[in-house]
Each structure stands twice: as structure tokens, then as C-alpha cells.
Design an enzyme around this catalytic site. Structure first.
Site, PDB file in Angstrom:
ATOM      1  N   HIS A  63      14.225 -34.342  39.544  1.00 13.32           N
ATOM      2  CA  HIS A  63      13.784 -34.094  40.928  1.00 13.32           C
ATOM      3  C   HIS A  63      12.626 -33.109  40.984  1.00 13.32           C
ATOM      4  O   HIS A  63      11.992 -32.966  42.027  1.00 13.32           O
ATOM      5  CB  HIS A  63      14.958 -33.570  41.751  1.00 13.32           C
ATOM      6  CG  HIS A  63      16.000 -34.625  41.990  1.00 13.32           C
ATOM      7  ND1 HIS A  63      16.147 -35.267  43.195  1.00 13.32           N
ATOM      8  CD2 HIS A  63      16.914 -35.169  41.161  1.00 13.32           C
ATOM      9  CE1 HIS A  63      17.119 -36.153  43.095  1.00 13.32           C
ATOM     10  NE2 HIS A  63      17.601 -36.113  41.866  1.00 13.32           N
ATOM     11  N   ASP A 119       5.687 -28.559  43.432  1.00 12.20           N
ATOM     12  CA  ASP A 119       6.959 -29.102  43.927  1.00 12.20           C
ATOM     13  C   ASP A 119       7.131 -30.531  43.430  1.00 12.20           C
ATOM     14  O   ASP A 119       6.155 -31.293  43.403  1.00 12.20           O
ATOM     15  CB  ASP A 119       6.967 -29.091  45.461  1.00 12.20           C
ATOM     16  CG  ASP A 119       8.354 -28.840  46.034  1.00 12.20           C
ATOM     17  OD1 ASP A 119       9.336 -29.235  45.386  1.00 12.20           O
ATOM     18  OD2 ASP A 119       8.445 -28.258  47.127  1.00 12.20           O
TER      19      ASP A 119
HETATM   20  C1  G6P Z   1      16.199 -28.117  43.872  1.00 16.74           C
HETATM   21  C2  G6P Z   1      16.800 -28.840  42.692  1.00 16.74           C
HETATM   22  C3  G6P Z   1      18.245 -29.223  42.947  1.00 16.74           C
HETATM   23  C4  G6P Z   1      19.027 -28.000  43.415  1.00 16.74           C
HETATM   24  C5  G6P Z   1      18.360 -27.386  44.643  1.00 16.74           C
HETATM   25  C6  G6P Z   1      19.065 -26.121  45.141  1.00 16.74           C
HETATM   26  O1  G6P Z   1      16.010 -29.000  44.923  1.00 16.74           O
HETATM   27  O2  G6P Z   1      16.014 -29.982  42.359  1.00 16.74           O
HETATM   28  O3  G6P Z   1      18.832 -29.750  41.784  1.00 16.74           O
HETATM   29  O4  G6P Z   1      20.364 -28.323  43.680  1.00 16.74           O
HETATM   30  O5  G6P Z   1      17.030 -27.043  44.293  1.00 16.74           O
HETATM   31  O6  G6P Z   1      19.151 -25.150  44.126  1.00 16.74           O
HETATM   32  P1  G6P Z   1      20.558 -24.584  43.625  1.00 16.74           P
HETATM   33  O7  G6P Z   1      20.216 -23.741  42.431  1.00 16.74           O
HETATM   34  O8  G6P Z   1      21.097 -23.786  44.757  1.00 16.74           O
HETATM   35  O9  G6P Z   1      21.424 -25.740  43.273  1.00 16.74           O
END
Ligand code: G6P
Length: 467
Positions: A158, A366
Site C-alpha cells: 500500500h 505517499d
Molecule cells: C498506512 C499503512 C497501513 C496502516 C495505516 C495506519 O496506511 O499502509 O498498513 O495500517 O497506515 O498505520 P498503523 O501503524 O496505525 O497501522
């Protein structure tokens, strides 16, 4: 195909009452699973202290079984805070300066991936298709293969993928590249990311491009592809329209009055370019005295990964910066920046996007950025706002109607704010329509389908491990 088994670090188990969980990844994958039926496995978000985590907690909701595991304190520290978010995250966002390598953290990352594989394997049936998500779990397929699983396994990243010169600063880059070769399909958000990945394979002679999207490396052949993630466009547009009547949204509208609203919504993360954006807003106000008192910039920034020192430092920095700009530029009856440092429900956000004359999405780097897409989908077609978008967001490759900016160019971004606020209605409508048409066609369902078609549609021995 059999069931779909999704694995991601975070598993957004739906809250009671069915309120949609925040975050694009969560929303996107749930749609796919509901259609296909299957399992979503990942971390519960909880720690078991220093005890061995209990057996997987399983929760069935409709077509989906959520399977969650706790991790020990050490696991969370080394795998999540340590390697995933202090090495892979900064490296993939081109921030070598912020990467903190440590052997312990690296070992923890691979250990937790092995642990995930051991917990997942008993749930998997032979014809299930496994789809692994994001940078936390790159080595998972290799571990599952080691245990004898022959299933189709796909991986989708992602976040961005960096060029070889950046990736190779990471001492374990080779293990990471080897880990990716164990998937059948490796998916990226944009062509740039895929090109960078191909460049990493070429450098040091790790692998070859075979044509037709196929790559070989470490004795395996797999597909590398680009699958730009979308949103539930039609549903979100409807959601935003309804959200206009939400109490908080109404109160916000009243409190803004005749002022123009500029809105930014980002996790508190250094990749999002929040400090550069506030600088640009300050520059814009200073350069446009006629705008004094006539514009409100609402920045909603939920806390994120606060245990990681770089994030903790940023929290202080942004709060101070917003305070300083307000102190310097504000008036007794005008607060230029409204800075909110916590999360807001999606139903309110959708309504706020629709109120925003300008949507500021200016990350320094991003993978995609779904806020940009949601902002567009939320607009009123008769009077749409303008998306001001960083050229370094994956979304810039999809959203042709946005005003593209270089977030490192503070003056350029400030000028773009002025241009956005004075853009004639006809131009706004034309730009918005180009973007909305794209988003309706390339929504999240299409994204899932494209990826799964590639993963399940592969035929012939070319995709299998060479003997
Ligand atoms: C990004 C990543 C996700 C992640 C999100 C929130 O979008 O691609 O995989 O879940 O950030 O970050 P966190 O560390 O809170 O999961």
C-alpha cells in the site's frame, strides 16, 4: 476459486452498531471479503505482556471469520515499532535519514512473520487464495512456503517502493527482495513503484524481467503489477451528501460562516508534509492580505504511532507551528488554522470534505492517498471544491483534474492555494468531473477484481516454482 484469506497487520473488526471503521485499507478489503467469503487474519492490536500469546481469537460475522492474535511486548516493540515503522516505513518513503536499523528489530520482524505463518497455516484450505497486505508482512509467503503451502499467494504494497539506491541502504534488503519472490503476484500502487522494484531486481543481478509483467528471482517466477487502489466511490458520495445534515457538520458550517474552508486530513506522519503545508498556508495568507479573515484552514490530524520517537517529536512540532501561525496572523475574531489532533468519525469527515472549498493533500511521498479520492467523491457536483494534490502521492497518477503541487516548494503551494480559491465554477466542475468519472470506473471493487483476477487467473507452469 476457494475462499479468500486476507492477512494484514491491522484487522478492523467491525464495531458493534456497524459504524464504518476509519481508513481506506480497512474499507477496501472488507468489501472484497464479504463478496468472496473467507478469513481475515492479523494482529489484535493487543499485547500479551511477556507471555506466549493465547490461541487465535476467532469471530465470525456473516461471510467473514476474523482471526486475531496478540503479540508479546517484545514482538510489538521489535516488529511493529522497530522494524516495520522505524526501518521499512521511512525507507519506503525515501527517508533514509529517519531509518534506525537494529539487528534485534530485524530479527523480531522475521520472527513475528514466522509466528503469523504458524498461526495462519492451520486455517488455510488447499484451494484458498491468500492475499497478504503491506510492509509489515513481506516475509510471510516465504514462511508459508517453508511449511509446505502451495496456495496462490499474492502481496499488495500500500505504500511506495523506493529505488535501489534507497532500498539497498537497508542491511537486510536481500532478504526482503527474496521474501517478495515467494509470492505469485506482487502488486504496487503505481508504475513508478513497479519500475523501482524492477530496478532493485536488476541491480546486483538479483532477478530478470521476462516480459508480460513476469519477473524471475531467486529461482522463482512471479508477476509484478500495478493496481491503483480506489474507494467505494458511489457509496462514499452518497454518504457525504447525507452527512451534510449531521449535527457536527452543520455546526461547523455555521461556525465558518462566509469564510472559505480549506481542509486537510492526515494521520500525524512525517510523510504527509503537514509542516510544509502549514508553512505554505502562512505564506499564502501573508501574500494575500485580502484573504485575512476570509479563510479557515481546518487540519484534522489523528495521533499515530506515538511510541515511535519521530512521531512523538512531530506531534509537538505541528502543535507549536499551528499555534505560532495563529498567534502571528490571527485576529480577535479570526483563527486562521483550526488544528484537531484526534480522530473524527468517518460520517463527520465525509460532510467536512464536502464543505471544503479546497482539499489539501500534499504528502512528501505517499503510496496512493485515499483522502484525495474521498475528498473528490464527497463534493457537491453543482459546486465542487478543488483538490490540491502533491505530485508525489500515488493518487496524482490517477486524478488528472487536481491542481498538482510540489510540497517542497512552499511558495508554489501557496500560489496554488490562491489559484484554487479563485477558480471559476466552470473550471472546477470540469476538473471535478474528470476525476469523479475516473473514480467511479476505478473503484475499490475493480481494484480487488483486477488483483484477484491476476492472482487466480494464472495458468501454466510459468507461474510455478521451476523444478
Ligand atoms: C498506512 C499503512 C497501513 C496502516 C495505516 C495506519 O496506511 O499502509 O498498513 O495500517 O497506515 O498505520 P498503523 O501503524 O496505525 O497501522
Amino acid at each position: 476459486m476457494g475462499r479468500l484469506v486476507i492477512v494484514s497487520n491491522r484487522v478492523p473488526v467491525p464495531a458493534k452498531g456497524g459504524i464504518a471503521p476509519a481508513g481506506g485499507l480497512a474499507v477496501a478489503l472488507k468489501v472484497a471479503l464479504e463478496e468472496q467469503g473467507g478469513v481475515w487474519m492479523g494482529w489484535s492490536g493487543k499485547s500479551s505482556g511477556e507471555h506466549e500469546p493465547r490461541a487465535l481469537a476467532q469471530l465470525k460475522q456473516g461471510n467473514i471469520t476474523y482471526a486475531l492474535t496478540d503479540l508479546t511486548d517484545t514482538d510489538v516493540e521489535e516488529y511493529y515499532h522497530g522494524f516495520a515503522n522505524r526501518v521499512l516505513w521511512p525507507i519506503c518513503h525515501y527517508r533514509l535519514d529517519l531509518a534506525e536499523y537494529g539487528r534485534k528489530e530485524m530479527a523480531g520482524y522475521f520472527r513475528v512473520n514466522r509466528f503469523f505463518a504458524h498461526r495462519l497455516a492451520p486455517l488455510v484450505k488447499p484451494d484458498d487464495v491468500i492475499w497478504v497486505h503491506d510492509y509489515h508482512l513481506i516475509p510471510l509467503a516465504a514462511e508459508l512456503r517453508q511449511m509446505g503451502l502451495k496456495n496462490r499467494i499474492g502481496f499488495f504494497l500500500h505504500i511506495p517502493w523506493p529505488p535501489a539506491d534507497v532500498l539497498f541502504t537497508m542491511p537486510v534488503h536481500e532478504e526482503i527482495m527474496r521474501g517478495l519472490s515467494h509470492y505469485d503476484v506482487v502488486g504496487f500502487q503505481t508504475d513508478h513503484d513497479l519500475e523501482n522494484f524492477a530496478g532493485c531486481l536488476r541491480r546486483e543481478g538479483i532477478g530478470d524481467e521476462l516480459g508480460a509483467g513476469r519477473y524471475s528471482a531467486y529461482g522463482r517466477i512471479f508477476k509484478g503489477g500495478t493496481y491503483a487502489i480506489g474507494i467505494e466511490t458511489a457509496a462514499f458520495a452518497e454518504f457525504a451528501k447525507k452527512a451534510s445534515t449531521n449535527k457536527t457538520v452543520k455546526k461547523t458550517r455555521e461556525s465558518i460562516g462566509n469564510r472559505s474552508l480549506i481542509i486537510g486530513v492526515d494521520r500525524l506522519d512525517y510523510s504527509k508534509g503537514i509542516t510544509q503545508r502549514i508553512d505554505a498556508f502562512e505564506r499564502f495568507i501573508l501574500a494575500n492580505p485580502a484573504q485575512h479573515g476570509h479563510v479557515t484552514y481546518l487540519q484534522i490530524t489523528p495521533k499515530s504511532r506515538s511510541e515511535v520517537p519521530e512521531y512523538e517529536a512531530m506531534q509537538r512540532m505541528v502543535a507549536e507551528q499551528a499555534g505560532r501561525v495563529n498567534g502571528a496572523l490571527g485576529a480577535v475574531d479570526w483563527v486562521p488554522i483550526r488544528y484537531i489532533n484526534r480522530s473524527i468519525g468517518r460520517h463527520i469527515l465525509a460532510g467536512l470534505y464536502r464543505l471544503g472549498k479546497v482539499g489539501l493533500v500534499t504528502p512528501l511521498r505517499d503510496g496512493m492517498n485515499l483522502v484525495a479520492k474521498e475528498y473528490v467523491a464527497a463534493q457537491n457536483p453543482d459546486d465542487p471544491g478543488v483538490l490540491l494534490l502533491s505530485r508525489f502521492a500515488g493518487a496524482a497518477r490517477n486524478l488528472n483534474g487536481a491542481l498538482l503541487v510540489n510540497p517542497y516548494d512552499v511558495e508554489g503551494t501557496a500560489n496554488a492555494m490562491a489559484r484554487a480559491l479563485s477558480m471559476p465554477l466552470e473550471e472546477r466542475k470540469a476538473r471535478w468531473k474528470t476525476m469523479m468519472d475516473h473514480l467511479l470506473e476505478h473503484d475499490v471493487t475493480r481494484w480487488c477484481q483486477d488483483f484477484l483476477d491476476d492472482l487466480t487467473g494464472m495458468t501454466g507452469s510459468a507461474w510455478l516454482e521451476p523444478s
